[in-house]
Design a protein around this motif. Structure first.
Motif: not given
Length: 274
Positions: A38-54
């Motif tokens: 849903g984000l690709a090609g629509r203005g987002t350059d980098v995909f973020r996601a938390g792997i370890w969540k403090p």
């Protein structure tokens, strides 16, 4: 300290804000891919996601851990988006680098610990990986600068800061009080350092993401990092502040067209460009 920095990512058009977006937490391979599509090609350059969540207290969702690094790699393989995740200690940094994560960030709790930042800096010494440093949870400009300097002194040259607001006791409009003047002071101290705004963590609710994003752009920030989830209401962490990819696309369109203007309130607006 005068820093000679390199661009965070290659081929970023001059004057165009960097956009980093994706879910607060990696929850499943399908959740990651559906959001990324849903984000690709629509203005987002980098995909973020938390792997370890403090988590402030034990018992909450603390992320899926190392296995989710493969999910980030799958996102990059399918969509071509660069990937980013938070590293909270030296071991996280080692694993993320080994998995080929493109951008690392140091969270607000970690940036408040000089020992932890130094250990991460030692692991990353001399690497060409971009590293973003969130402001510490406390309103301490020197602590923020010190974390950035520790990385620079170990040879890292693709550095940036993330302004995500500061913890304040009691009920406030924002989840984390912006204190825009502290970020302005950081710009004055390190004028070549890119500063990215995190309206998701400043606001803490979806309704504030768009106006805070517009304010940041009006004040000359270099980019945005926004939490976006394919099904925000079902998110395992920070559900209230995440928006759908469709909503994010509309937000970015409004920013480009100059609609929904919010007047800057920073008392040091003139110093944003150093």
């Amino acid at each position: 300290m005068i820093m000679n920095l390199l661009p965070l990512i290659p081929l970023q058009p001059e004057g165009r804000p960097l956009v980093i977006a994706g879910p607060c937490s990696a929850e499943s391979p399908m959740q990651m891919l559906e959001t990324a599509r849903g984000l690709a090609g629509r203005g987002t350059d980098v995909f973020r996601a938390g792997i370890w969540k403090p988590r402030t207290r034990p018992g909450g969702f603390e992320g899926m851990g190392e296995k989710a690094l493969a999910w980030l790699a799958a996102v990059k393989d399918e969509t071509g988006l660069l990937t980013a995740t938070e590293v909270g200690n030296a071991r996280h940094a080692e694993l993320a680098m080994k998995a080929g994560v493109d951008i690392l960030w140091i969270g607000a709790r970690t940036s408040a610990s000089p020992f932890a930042v130094q250990e991460i800096a030692e692991v990353l010494a001399g690497e060409d990986v971009p590293v973003l440093v969130k402001n510490p949870v406390c309103a301490d400009l020197q602590l923020w600068i010190g974390a950035i300097e520790r990385l620079y002194l170990r040879g890292l040259r693709r550095l940036g800061a993330i302004h995500r607001g500061f913890k304040t006791f009691g009920d406030t409009t924002y989840r984390n009080t912006p204190h825009w003047e502290i970020a302005a002071a950081l710009r004055a101290e390190l004028p070549s350092l890119p500063i990215i705004c995190d309206p998701s963590h400043i606001g803490g609710k979806r309704s504030l993401v768009a106006p805070l994003s517009q304010q940041a752009m009006s004040m000359g920030y270099d980019g945005l990092i926004i939490e976006s989830h394919c099904n925000p209401d079902a998110a395992l962490s920070d559900a209230a502040q995440q928006i759908t990819p469709t909503t994010l696309t509309a937000l970015l369109d409004q920013l480009r067209q100059g609609r929904s203007h919010v007047a800057p309130t920073c008392p040091h607006q003139s110093s944003w460009r150093g």
